[in-house]
Motif scaffolding. Structure first.
Motif, short mmCIF file in Angstrom:
data_model
loop_
_atom_site.label_atom_id
_atom_site.label_comp_id
_atom_site.label_asym_id
_atom_site.label_seq_id
_atom_site.Cartn_x
_atom_site.Cartn_y
_atom_site.Cartn_z
N VAL A 1 0.84 -1.20 0.00
CA VAL A 1 0.00 0.00 0.00
C VAL A 1 0.88 1.25 0.00
CG1 VAL A 1 -1.82 1.27 1.19
CG2 VAL A 1 -1.85 -1.22 1.21
N LEU A 2 1.93 1.23 0.82
CA LEU A 2 2.85 2.38 0.83
C LEU A 2 3.50 2.58 -0.53
CD1 LEU A 2 4.29 4.61 2.48
CD2 LEU A 2 6.12 2.94 2.90
N GLU A 3 3.84 1.48 -1.22
CA GLU A 3 4.44 1.60 -2.55
C GLU A 3 3.48 2.31 -3.50
OE1 GLU A 3 6.54 -1.13 -6.03
OE2 GLU A 3 5.75 -2.08 -4.22
N ALA A 4 2.21 1.96 -3.46
CA ALA A 4 1.24 2.61 -4.33
C ALA A 4 1.07 4.08 -3.96
CB ALA A 4 -0.10 1.88 -4.26
N VAL A 5 1.09 4.39 -2.66
CA VAL A 5 1.04 5.79 -2.22
C VAL A 5 2.25 6.55 -2.75
CG1 VAL A 5 1.12 7.33 -0.22
CG2 VAL A 5 -0.34 5.29 -0.16
N PHE A 6 3.42 5.97 -2.59
CA PHE A 6 4.66 6.59 -3.05
C PHE A 6 4.61 6.84 -4.55
CE2 PHE A 6 9.07 5.89 -4.66
CZ PHE A 6 9.67 6.99 -4.07
N ARG A 7 4.12 5.87 -5.32
CA ARG A 7 4.06 6.03 -6.77
C ARG A 7 3.07 7.13 -7.17
NH1 ARG A 7 3.77 1.09 -7.95
NH2 ARG A 7 1.52 0.86 -7.92
N THR A 8 2.05 7.37 -6.36
CA THR A 8 1.06 8.40 -6.67
C THR A 8 1.53 9.78 -6.24
OG1 THR A 8 -0.68 6.75 -6.34
CG2 THR A 8 -1.35 9.05 -6.38
N VAL A 9 2.09 9.86 -5.05
CA VAL A 9 2.48 11.16 -4.49
C VAL A 9 3.75 11.70 -5.15
CG1 VAL A 9 3.28 12.32 -2.39
CG2 VAL A 9 1.33 10.76 -2.30
N SER A 10 4.68 10.83 -5.54
CA SER A 10 5.96 11.30 -6.07
C SER A 10 5.82 12.19 -7.29
CB SER A 10 6.88 10.11 -6.35
OG SER A 10 7.27 9.46 -5.16
N PRO A 11 5.11 11.77 -8.35
CA PRO A 11 4.96 12.69 -9.48
C PRO A 11 4.06 13.88 -9.18
CG PRO A 11 3.77 10.64 -9.88
CD PRO A 11 4.58 10.43 -8.65
N ALA B 1 -5.14 12.08 -8.77
CA ALA B 1 -4.07 11.59 -7.90
C ALA B 1 -4.45 11.72 -6.43
CB ALA B 1 -2.77 12.35 -8.19
N GLU B 2 -5.09 12.84 -6.09
CA GLU B 2 -5.49 13.05 -4.70
C GLU B 2 -6.50 11.99 -4.24
OE1 GLU B 2 -4.91 17.91 -5.01
OE2 GLU B 2 -6.92 17.04 -4.89
N VAL B 3 -7.48 11.70 -5.10
CA VAL B 3 -8.48 10.69 -4.73
C VAL B 3 -7.82 9.33 -4.53
CG1 VAL B 3 -10.46 9.38 -5.59
CG2 VAL B 3 -10.44 11.86 -5.77
N CYS B 4 -6.93 8.94 -5.45
CA CYS B 4 -6.25 7.65 -5.33
C CYS B 4 -5.42 7.58 -4.06
CB CYS B 4 -5.36 7.40 -6.55
SG CYS B 4 -6.25 6.91 -8.03
N ALA B 5 -4.63 8.62 -3.80
CA ALA B 5 -3.76 8.60 -2.63
C ALA B 5 -4.56 8.59 -1.34
CB ALA B 5 -2.82 9.82 -2.66
N VAL B 6 -5.62 9.37 -1.28
CA VAL B 6 -6.47 9.42 -0.08
C VAL B 6 -7.11 8.05 0.17
CG1 VAL B 6 -8.63 10.34 0.84
CG2 VAL B 6 -6.88 11.89 -0.05
N GLN B 7 -7.63 7.45 -0.87
CA GLN B 7 -8.28 6.14 -0.71
C GLN B 7 -7.27 5.07 -0.29
OE1 GLN B 7 -11.59 5.40 -0.69
NE2 GLN B 7 -11.73 7.62 -0.72
N LEU B 8 -6.07 5.14 -0.82
CA LEU B 8 -5.04 4.18 -0.43
C LEU B 8 -4.71 4.30 1.05
CD1 LEU B 8 -2.69 4.42 -3.52
CD2 LEU B 8 -3.70 2.30 -2.66
N VAL B 9 -4.56 5.52 1.53
CA VAL B 9 -4.24 5.71 2.94
C VAL B 9 -5.43 5.31 3.82
CG1 VAL B 9 -3.68 7.43 4.71
CG2 VAL B 9 -2.49 7.46 2.51
N ARG B 10 -6.63 5.65 3.37
CA ARG B 10 -7.82 5.28 4.16
C ARG B 10 -7.95 3.76 4.27
NH1 ARG B 10 -12.97 3.71 3.48
NH2 ARG B 10 -12.86 3.73 1.20
N LEU B 11 -7.81 3.08 3.14
CA LEU B 11 -7.96 1.63 3.15
C LEU B 11 -6.75 0.95 3.80
CD1 LEU B 11 -9.46 1.09 -0.42
CD2 LEU B 11 -10.66 1.08 1.77
#
Length: 409
Positions: free
Chosen positions: A207-217, A232-242
């Motif tokens: 999950v952190l890897e997916a967050v990192f890949r979204t937030v980095s760019p 990107a914000e929706v994806c990152a927020v949902q990843l952290v929430r889940l």
């Protein structure tokens, strides 16, 4: 509905989705315009690549049963090499008679399947994979094509390789990133059975890897792009929430439930969507490149290196190093992320302290022992592979990389 589209790939949900897709391969016109999959009058042959850890698991049984139902002759292959060019080309030759390439495993095995599929059908790709230049980025010829369908079944969360147009290949004691539209699988099967044996630490690490890949760019680009930023914000927020929900279930002694794992798997793949990065600088993920060299030098997992490096990277961005990203944009997305996790006390508002607390809360390993003599070696190798006239490092010099690594050590 059991089939959806994600870029150029079909996303299959569960065994029903796989059944529908396999039936479509044999229907009128087939997947690539042929009359049918395989030779008329003969059963289709599937080369099924398996990770050693999944040969006797429920997901392998489910996939094999659907291939049997579709009257495929399935040949199992369990690769045991290093994933380098020699193994890739040997696998391409070993699967030459297959009508369908399927793979069940983690990101590295899916990468091998993607590379062998293009290597079998394109002599230019075979030659490119053997090149020994210093560059860590290899872009295959734009004419590279893959004729045989490719099915990916990910058993991990995080890499998103099942939907991406890139693959990693061992290179010069590190890893090379290979890019081509032909590398994107035709279909990715997501099923809760695929992740039911995934260790908890690797689930949250993914999950952190997916967050990192979204937030980095997102933070790595200085300019706002309202549509892509919102995605990107929706994806990152949902990843952290889940991810927080998964951490909460694990803390209670439960395996994260099937629905949660499926949501995380879909999000993980979605972070590979080109729409999230449309119009952004292609090379705005310097942290991945540095972590790639660091993990190779230490023989540790990539995400351990990413987690160790992440606070230092964010600290440099917040200090105003615009080569690494925008402090304003990093603060903006962290404000959203810290509010998304509800698995414990509120996370710190300061981004570096916040991401550190989140990684600790999720139990993501980030302790590295980096001997002083390795600092300069890794810094030099990073610049040689990704910078020094190559565009990927965005102007970072060996001294800059050394400073980031020193902060990790």
């Amino acid at each position: 509905m059991n089939i959806a589209w994600s870029g150029s790939s079909r996303l299959l949900i569960g065994a029903a989705g796989l059944a529908d897709w396999l039936d479509g391969l044999h229907g009128a016109g087939g997947l690539h315009g042929s009359n049918s999959l395989g030779t008329p009058g003969k059963p289709a042959v599937t080369a099924l690549l398996l990770d050693p850890a999944v040969t006797d698991t429920r997901i392998t049984t489910l996939v094999t049963e659907e291939l049997d139902r579709a009257a495929h002759t399935t040949r199992r292959i369990v690769p045991d090499g290093d994933g380098g060019p020699d193994e890739i080309l040997a696998l391409a030759d070993a699967t030459a008679d297959a009508d369908l390439i399927a793979v069940i495993g983690g990101g590295s095995l899916i990468d091998r399947a993607k590379l062998l599929a293009v290597a079998h059908e394109d002599e230019r790709a075979r030659a490119d994979l053997r090149t020994t230049g210093r560059s860590g980025l290899l872009t295959l010829d734009a004419r590279t094509r893959r004729i045989r369908p490719l099915l990916a079944v990910p058993t991990t969360i995080g890499t998103g390789s099942e939907l991406s147009r890139v693959a990693c290949l061992p290179h010069n004691s590190g890893k090379r990133l290979v890019m081509s539209d032909a590398l994107a699988p035709d279909a990715a099967l997501l099923d809760p059975a695929a992740t039911e044996t995934l260790p908890p630490d690797l689930l949250l690490e993914g999950v952190l890897e997916a967050v990192f890949r979204t937030v980095s760019p997102y933070a790595g680009n200085l300019d706002d792009r309202p549509v892509e930023d919102a995605l990107a914000e929706v994806c990152a927020v949902q990843l952290v929430r889940l991810g927080g929900e998964a951490a909460r279930q694990l803390a209670a002694g439960h395996v994260p439930d099937a629905g949660l794992r499926m949501d995380l798997a879909r999000l993980s793949g979605l972070t590979q969507s080109t729409w999230l990065c449309f119009g952004r600088d292609l090379f705005s993920t310097e942290g991945w490149m540095i972590a790639n060299e660091l993990s190779s030098a230490l023989g540790t997992r990539k995400m351990t290196a990413v987690a160790a490096l992440l606070p230092a990277l964010w600290r440099a961005v917040l200090a105003g190093d615009t080569r690494l990203g925008s402090a304003r944009r990093l603060r903006r997305i962290w404000d959203l992320l810290r509010s998304a996790d509800s698995s414990g006390d509120p996370l710190p508002a300061e981004p570096v302290a916040g991401i550190t607390a989140l990684m600790d809360r999720w139990g993501v390993a980030r302790d590295l022992v980096l001997a002083p003599h390795l600092l300069e070696t890794v810094a030099r190798r990073t610049v040689r592979t990704w910078g020094a006239g190559l565009p990927m490092l965005g102007g970072l010099r060996a001294a800059d990389v050394n400073a980031l690594l020193t902060a990790v050590a």
